[in-house]
Write a protein that holds these residues in place. Structure first.
Motif, mmCIF file in Angstrom:
data_model
loop_
_atom_site.group_PDB
_atom_site.id
_atom_site.type_symbol
_atom_site.label_atom_id
_atom_site.label_comp_id
_atom_site.label_asym_id
_atom_site.label_seq_id
_atom_site.Cartn_x
_atom_site.Cartn_y
_atom_site.Cartn_z
ATOM 1 N N SER A 30 38.564 69.094 60.727
ATOM 2 C CA SER A 30 39.194 68.061 61.553
ATOM 3 C C SER A 30 40.626 68.436 61.915
ATOM 4 O O SER A 30 41.099 68.124 63.008
ATOM 5 N N ALA A 34 41.980 68.862 65.702
ATOM 6 C CA ALA A 34 43.192 68.238 66.239
ATOM 7 C C ALA A 34 44.124 69.280 66.842
ATOM 8 O O ALA A 34 44.673 69.081 67.934
ATOM 9 N N GLY A 37 42.685 70.525 70.044
ATOM 10 C CA GLY A 37 42.850 69.501 71.068
ATOM 11 C C GLY A 37 44.254 69.491 71.636
ATOM 12 O O GLY A 37 44.445 69.487 72.855
ATOM 13 N N MET A 51 38.696 63.047 72.648
ATOM 14 C CA MET A 51 38.530 63.340 71.226
ATOM 15 C C MET A 51 37.485 62.331 70.735
ATOM 16 O O MET A 51 37.686 61.126 70.858
ATOM 17 N N LEU A 63 40.257 61.435 62.790
ATOM 18 C CA LEU A 63 40.600 62.263 63.945
ATOM 19 C C LEU A 63 41.949 61.885 64.560
ATOM 20 O O LEU A 63 42.795 62.751 64.798
ATOM 21 N N TRP A 67 45.423 64.172 64.873
ATOM 22 C CA TRP A 67 45.964 64.489 66.190
ATOM 23 C C TRP A 67 47.419 64.032 66.291
ATOM 24 O O TRP A 67 48.275 64.748 66.808
ATOM 25 N N PHE A 102 40.295 58.464 72.724
ATOM 26 C CA PHE A 102 39.712 58.590 71.391
ATOM 27 C C PHE A 102 38.529 57.638 71.335
ATOM 28 O O PHE A 102 38.707 56.413 71.400
ATOM 29 N N GLU A 120 36.592 67.363 72.432
ATOM 30 C CA GLU A 120 36.568 67.779 71.022
ATOM 31 C C GLU A 120 35.690 66.779 70.269
ATOM 32 O O GLU A 120 36.029 65.612 70.185
ATOM 33 N N ASP A 122 34.066 65.899 66.771
ATOM 34 C CA ASP A 122 34.163 66.156 65.333
ATOM 35 C C ASP A 122 32.906 65.660 64.621
ATOM 36 O O ASP A 122 32.446 64.549 64.876
#
Length: 201
Positions: A30, A34, A37, A51, A63, A67, A102, A120, A122
């Motif tokens: 993770s 981040a 990203g 994300m 996440l 980030w 997000f 991205e 996860d």
């Protein structure tokens, strides 16, 4: 980056890079996601970014904080990325005009119609329907002005999904059992179908 940026700059939204990061739990997937990203959000100015994680809780508690740490580090180094955070809809507005959404894969259909420069994802394998989610996300990776169109996915292999202590204990036991069997076969003195109390000395 230069080669990928050159290829992506062809203007064809179908040209993209796919990355898969696979490792056991607590190995930093993770954190990698981040960092990857933040790098892509810098390379692709004035573009929407995504994300995503399987559940809302994973987005908000895993996440997003990772980030935010990267974005804060950039700001402290003199390169501010984030202009403001809209907490009610979990969207970061960037100084370059881009936006970072997000989202959770629970409502993957809500992402239809968006055009992202990079995605991205996860822990993709823990989504309710991972292949449907990936199909949708690949279709959303279509921002024509993106320099680098990239799908980045992290996942935990099935055999590494439990406790790391438990996993390595099982691995050690399996290795020990293989070693004992190999030594016994070499000596030719032990039959594995005979209970230990009945074996001859």
């Amino acid at each position: 980056w230069q080669i990928r940026a050159h290829l992506a700059d062809s203007g064809d939204p179908n040209v993209r890079t796919n990355k898969l990061e696979t490792a056991g739990i607590r190995t930093g997937k993770s954190v990698f996601m981040a960092a990857e990203g933040v790098e892509l959000h810098t390379v692709n100015p004035a573009i929407d970014h995504l994300m995503i994680a399987p559940t809302y809780d994973q987005v908000r508690e895993v996440l997003l904080p990772k980030w935010m740490e990267r974005a804060t580090q950039m700001a402290e180094s003199g390169y501010p990325l984030m202009r403001r955070m809209n907490w009610s809809i979990l969207r970061a507005d960037l100084h370059c005009g881009g936006r970072v959404f997000f989202r959770s894969a629970d409502k993957i259909a809500n992402l239809r119609g968006f055009e992202f420069g990079d995605v991205e994802f996860d822990e993709a394998d823990y989504a309710k329907s991972p292949m449907d989610a990936l199909d949708t996300l690949i279709g959303r990776l279509s921002a024509a002005l993106a320099y680098v169109r990239q799908l980045t996915v992290t996942t935990t292999p099935y055999q590494y999904a439990g406790s790391t202590i438990e996993h390595w204990a099982i691995q050690r036991l399996a290795a020990l059992a293989q070693y004992v069997k190999a030594r016994a076969r070499e000596s030719g003195r032990v039959r594995f179908d005979t209970p230990p109390e009945r074996r001859a000395p």
